[in-house]
Design a protein around this motif. Structure first.
Motif, PDB file in Angstrom:
ATOM      1  N   VAL A 315      29.304  33.246  33.177  1.00 17.86           N
ATOM      2  CA  VAL A 315      28.458  33.842  32.137  1.00 17.86           C
ATOM      3  C   VAL A 315      28.674  35.355  32.223  1.00 17.86           C
ATOM      4  O   VAL A 315      28.349  35.961  33.243  1.00 17.86           O
ATOM      5  CB  VAL A 315      26.971  33.511  32.345  1.00 17.86           C
ATOM      6  CG1 VAL A 315      26.122  34.210  31.284  1.00 17.86           C
ATOM      7  CG2 VAL A 315      26.738  32.009  32.294  1.00 17.86           C
ATOM      8  N   PRO A 316      29.237  35.988  31.174  1.00 17.81           N
ATOM      9  CA  PRO A 316      29.605  37.409  31.261  1.00 17.81           C
ATOM     10  C   PRO A 316      28.396  38.331  31.339  1.00 17.81           C
ATOM     11  O   PRO A 316      27.349  38.079  30.742  1.00 17.81           O
ATOM     12  CB  PRO A 316      30.391  37.653  29.961  1.00 17.81           C
ATOM     13  CG  PRO A 316      30.764  36.311  29.464  1.00 17.81           C
ATOM     14  CD  PRO A 316      29.687  35.386  29.915  1.00 17.81           C
ATOM     15  N   GLY A 317      28.568  39.423  32.069  1.00 16.25           N
ATOM     16  CA  GLY A 317      27.608  40.509  32.118  1.00 16.25           C
ATOM     17  C   GLY A 317      28.130  41.718  31.359  1.00 16.25           C
ATOM     18  O   GLY A 317      29.131  41.626  30.630  1.00 16.25           O
ATOM     19  N   PRO A 318      27.530  42.869  31.527  1.00 16.64           N
ATOM     20  CA  PRO A 318      27.830  44.026  30.674  1.00 16.64           C
ATOM     21  C   PRO A 318      29.205  44.634  30.869  1.00 16.64           C
ATOM     22  O   PRO A 318      29.712  45.292  29.955  1.00 16.64           O
ATOM     23  CB  PRO A 318      26.731  45.029  31.055  1.00 16.64           C
ATOM     24  CG  PRO A 318      26.291  44.623  32.424  1.00 16.64           C
ATOM     25  CD  PRO A 318      26.410  43.133  32.451  1.00 16.64           C
ATOM     26  N   GLU A 319      29.811  44.465  32.049  1.00 23.13           N
ATOM     27  CA  GLU A 319      31.123  45.095  32.256  1.00 23.13           C
ATOM     28  C   GLU A 319      32.252  44.337  31.580  1.00 23.13           C
ATOM     29  O   GLU A 319      33.325  44.887  31.336  1.00 23.13           O
ATOM     30  CB  GLU A 319      31.399  45.232  33.764  1.00 23.13           C
ATOM     31  CG  GLU A 319      32.012  44.016  34.451  1.00 23.13           C
ATOM     32  CD  GLU A 319      31.015  42.892  34.709  1.00 23.13           C
ATOM     33  OE1 GLU A 319      31.411  41.876  35.311  1.00 23.13           O
ATOM     34  OE2 GLU A 319      29.835  43.019  34.323  1.00 23.13           O
ATOM     35  N   VAL A 320      32.028  43.055  31.272  1.00 24.41           N
ATOM     36  CA  VAL A 320      33.083  42.208  30.714  1.00 24.41           C
ATOM     37  C   VAL A 320      33.334  42.593  29.260  1.00 24.41           C
ATOM     38  O   VAL A 320      32.411  42.660  28.452  1.00 24.41           O
ATOM     39  CB  VAL A 320      32.714  40.719  30.823  1.00 24.41           C
ATOM     40  CG1 VAL A 320      33.741  39.852  30.101  1.00 24.41           C
ATOM     41  CG2 VAL A 320      32.607  40.311  32.287  1.00 24.41           C
ATOM     42  N   GLY A 321      34.603  42.823  28.950  1.00 25.49           N
ATOM     43  CA  GLY A 321      34.984  43.173  27.584  1.00 25.49           C
ATOM     44  C   GLY A 321      34.752  44.615  27.225  1.00 25.49           C
ATOM     45  O   GLY A 321      35.143  45.061  26.142  1.00 25.49           O
ATOM     46  N   VAL A 322      34.105  45.381  28.114  1.00 22.75           N
ATOM     47  CA  VAL A 322      33.810  46.782  27.823  1.00 22.75           C
ATOM     48  C   VAL A 322      34.582  47.685  28.784  1.00 22.75           C
ATOM     49  O   VAL A 322      35.441  48.460  28.373  1.00 22.75           O
ATOM     50  CB  VAL A 322      32.293  47.055  27.923  1.00 22.75           C
ATOM     51  CG1 VAL A 322      31.998  48.531  27.636  1.00 22.75           C
ATOM     52  CG2 VAL A 322      31.536  46.171  26.950  1.00 22.75           C
ATOM     53  N   ARG A 323      34.267  47.574  30.069  1.00 21.88           N
ATOM     54  CA  ARG A 323      34.927  48.437  31.052  1.00 21.88           C
ATOM     55  C   ARG A 323      36.107  47.762  31.735  1.00 21.88           C
ATOM     56  O   ARG A 323      36.980  48.428  32.268  1.00 21.88           O
ATOM     57  CB  ARG A 323      33.914  48.872  32.113  1.00 21.88           C
ATOM     58  CG  ARG A 323      32.742  49.664  31.575  1.00 21.88           C
ATOM     59  CD  ARG A 323      31.862  50.123  32.732  1.00 21.88           C
ATOM     60  NE  ARG A 323      30.669  50.823  32.256  1.00 21.88           N
ATOM     61  CZ  ARG A 323      29.512  50.228  32.004  1.00 21.88           C
ATOM     62  NH1 ARG A 323      29.411  48.926  32.182  1.00 21.88           N
ATOM     63  NH2 ARG A 323      28.476  50.921  31.601  1.00 21.88           N
ATOM     64  N   TYR A 401      39.220  43.208  38.567  1.00 23.03           N
ATOM     65  CA  TYR A 401      38.433  44.412  38.835  1.00 23.03           C
ATOM     66  C   TYR A 401      39.303  45.375  39.633  1.00 23.03           C
ATOM     67  O   TYR A 401      39.053  45.663  40.802  1.00 23.03           O
ATOM     68  CB  TYR A 401      37.169  44.051  39.622  1.00 23.03           C
ATOM     69  CG  TYR A 401      36.168  43.233  38.841  1.00 23.03           C
ATOM     70  CD1 TYR A 401      35.217  43.858  38.035  1.00 23.03           C
ATOM     71  CD2 TYR A 401      36.167  41.854  38.912  1.00 23.03           C
ATOM     72  CE1 TYR A 401      34.288  43.114  37.309  1.00 23.03           C
ATOM     73  CE2 TYR A 401      35.235  41.095  38.196  1.00 23.03           C
ATOM     74  CZ  TYR A 401      34.307  41.751  37.394  1.00 23.03           C
ATOM     75  OH  TYR A 401      33.391  41.008  36.689  1.00 23.03           O
ATOM     76  N   ARG A 402      40.331  45.889  39.022  1.00 23.75           N
ATOM     77  CA  ARG A 402      41.372  46.617  39.752  1.00 23.75           C
ATOM     78  C   ARG A 402      41.044  48.115  39.851  1.00 23.75           C
ATOM     79  O   ARG A 402      41.822  48.980  39.405  1.00 23.75           O
ATOM     80  CB  ARG A 402      42.726  46.396  39.115  1.00 23.75           C
ATOM     81  CG  ARG A 402      42.763  46.653  37.607  1.00 23.75           C
ATOM     82  CD  ARG A 402      44.104  46.229  37.005  1.00 23.75           C
ATOM     83  NE  ARG A 402      44.130  46.410  35.577  1.00 23.75           N
ATOM     84  CZ  ARG A 402      43.661  45.543  34.695  1.00 23.75           C
ATOM     85  NH1 ARG A 402      43.116  44.405  35.112  1.00 23.75           N
ATOM     86  NH2 ARG A 402      43.723  45.776  33.399  1.00 23.75           N
ATOM     87  N   GLY A 403      39.880  48.398  40.360  1.00 27.32           N
ATOM     88  CA  GLY A 403      39.561  49.783  40.631  1.00 27.32           C
ATOM     89  C   GLY A 403      39.017  50.541  39.451  1.00 27.32           C
ATOM     90  O   GLY A 403      38.842  51.747  39.524  1.00 27.32           O
ATOM     91  N   SER A 404      38.723  49.850  38.327  1.00 29.06           N
ATOM     92  CA  SER A 404      38.115  50.539  37.200  1.00 29.06           C
ATOM     93  C   SER A 404      36.762  51.073  37.639  1.00 29.06           C
ATOM     94  O   SER A 404      36.034  50.420  38.384  1.00 29.06           O
ATOM     95  CB  SER A 404      37.927  49.575  36.026  1.00 29.06           C
ATOM     96  OG  SER A 404      39.173  49.019  35.647  1.00 29.06           O
ATOM     97  N   ASP A 405      36.395  52.243  37.185  1.00 25.19           N
ATOM     98  CA  ASP A 405      35.142  52.840  37.596  1.00 25.19           C
ATOM     99  C   ASP A 405      34.020  52.427  36.674  1.00 25.19           C
ATOM    100  O   ASP A 405      34.199  52.300  35.470  1.00 25.19           O
ATOM    101  CB  ASP A 405      35.267  54.378  37.612  1.00 25.19           C
ATOM    102  CG  ASP A 405      34.264  55.028  38.544  1.00 25.19           C
ATOM    103  OD1 ASP A 405      33.239  54.391  38.817  1.00 25.19           O
ATOM    104  OD2 ASP A 405      34.523  56.153  38.986  1.00 25.19           O
TER     105      ASP A 405
END
Length: 406
Positions: A315-323, A401-405
């Motif tokens: 179930v996606p949270g806020p970082e998915v598709g955005v950051r 999640y390859r180090g994106s801030d």
């Protein structure tokens, strides 16, 4: 003359590599009360090498069977064991839904399969073992992990400079509940150790789903390897291998001493000592403290088994598709790394109000973060393959999640 024939027979068995028949097994040779045990199990002898086990029930659930787990303390060598197993409480959770394993040292396990693996516990089922070559034998559910073995693993991991071990609290039986924290404080910008880019939380709620525990061991071992060094610098990972550490010694499949299904023990309204099972309260309170820290969780992974290969559902949270990107990219990473094809493609699911009490949905309902139910793997029969699935998942998470801030 007869003694000469016996000597010849013994020598022939040695030549053929077969175990010589030793002492006959008796009920007194079996122990259902060890580190991998089965509370309430009763044993009776039918004939030589043939026994019947009647399983006990879980606390507060007369229709939930405990898992078959025991140790043969002596006299196993040369005997080919047949066990007829029954449970008279009902079919709520089948004792023969999954395979079992046996071992001479409680470390190296070989699978053994139920003859029926039926859809009902009422007829009973049978396990047949080959003639043993050693006197001591362990038998347990899936690829088992005792609390004592988990403690030994933690002792090995905590020697790493990238591991911290936090004791969440103590179970009702007095056993420590541990959370491992893995990250690299020596990365660039070490002052930001308390605020890593991404933070992931992995835990196993159902204590009898041992394959899920070994899946997490594979994740930890990869993170601490040379290959995992870049991701140790990119984020932080938390692992709770056993939320219910009293259970392996009892054969409890889904519950702790209070009889609460440990995956139905979350409270999206907030942790409450009086409203939750003891161990669940301790773990949720600890998770809430993480969410209030300078490094709140990005994802929560609830690790389970059901029949088949591993099956992650998110179930996606806020970082998915955005950051970060769409979860399809995580799905592709899993496919790319899974050379043995032991993991199904990542699926998406809708959040469910009824899931507020589960550890897969509750944290999402409470905090809105990305939640994964990582199911399946119940038909993965070796420790090596279970470790492998954890390695694949951790590599894929590291890719995604390859180090994106934040």
């Amino acid at each position: 003359m007869r003694s000469t024939h016996l000597i010849k027979l013994f020598l022939l068995l040695l030549v053929l590599g077969l175990p010589a028949r030793g002492a006959e097994l008796s009920v007194a040779d079996f122990d259902f009360n060890g580190a991998l045990g089965s509370a309430g199990a009763r044993l009776e002898k039918i004939e030589r090498n043939h026994f019947k086990v009647t399983l006990g029930a879980a606390p507060q659930h007369a229709d939930w069977s405990n898992k078959l787990q025991f140790k043969i303390k002596r006299h196993a060598k040369g005997n080919a064991l047949r066990l007829d197993v029954v449970f008279h409480g009902g079919d709520a959770y089948l004792f023969n839904e999954y395979f079992h394993s046996w071992s001479y040292d409680a470390r190296n396990w070989r699978p053994v399969y139920w003859q029926l693996r039926s859809t009902s516990s009422q007829p009973g089922d049978t396990l047949v073992f080959p003639a043993f070559t050693q006197d001591v034998v362990y038998v347990a559910h899936q690829v088992p992990m005792s609390y004592e073995e988990m403690v030994q693993l933690i002792a090995r991991w905590r020697k790493s400079p990238f591991v911290r071990v936090h004791e969440i609290g103590r179970s009702l039986g007095g056993k420590a509940i541990y959370r491992l924290i893995i990250t690299d404080a020596r990365r660039k910008g070490a002052a930001r150790f308390a605020s890593p880019r991404w933070s992931h939380y992995f835990t196993n709620q159902h204590p009898g789903e041992h394959n899920a525990q070994w899946r997490m061991v594979g994740m930890i071992d990869w993170l601490l390897s040379d290959e995992g060094r870049n991701y140790r610098r990119a984020g932080i990972c938390h692992f709770v291998l056993m939320m219910s550490p009293d259970s392996p010694a009892q054969g409890w499949y889904r519950v702790g001493a209070q009889g609460v299904d440990m995956n139905r023990s979350y409270r999206a309204a907030g942790s409450d000592r009086s409203a939750q099972a003891h161990e669940a309260y301790l773990c949720q309170k600890d998770l809430e403290q993480l969410m209030a820290s300078e490094a709140p969780l990005t994802t929560v992974w609830s690790m389970h088994t059901w029949p088949g290969i591993v099956e992650p559902i998110g179930v996606p949270g806020p970082e998915v598709g955005v950051r970060v990107g769409q979860l399809a990219e995580l799905r592709e990473a899993i496919r790319r790394h899974d050379h043995r094809q032991l993991i199904k493609p990542l699926a998406l699911r809708k959040e469910s109000p009824a899931g507020d009490t589960t550890w897969s949905d509750g944290p999402h309902a409470q905090f809105g973060i990305t939640a994964f139910l990582c199911e399946g793997g119940g038909d993965i029969y070796t420790k090596d393959d279970n470790l492998y699935t954890g390695t694949v998942l951790m590599k894929s998470i590291a890719d995604y999640y390859r180090g994106s801030d934040k």
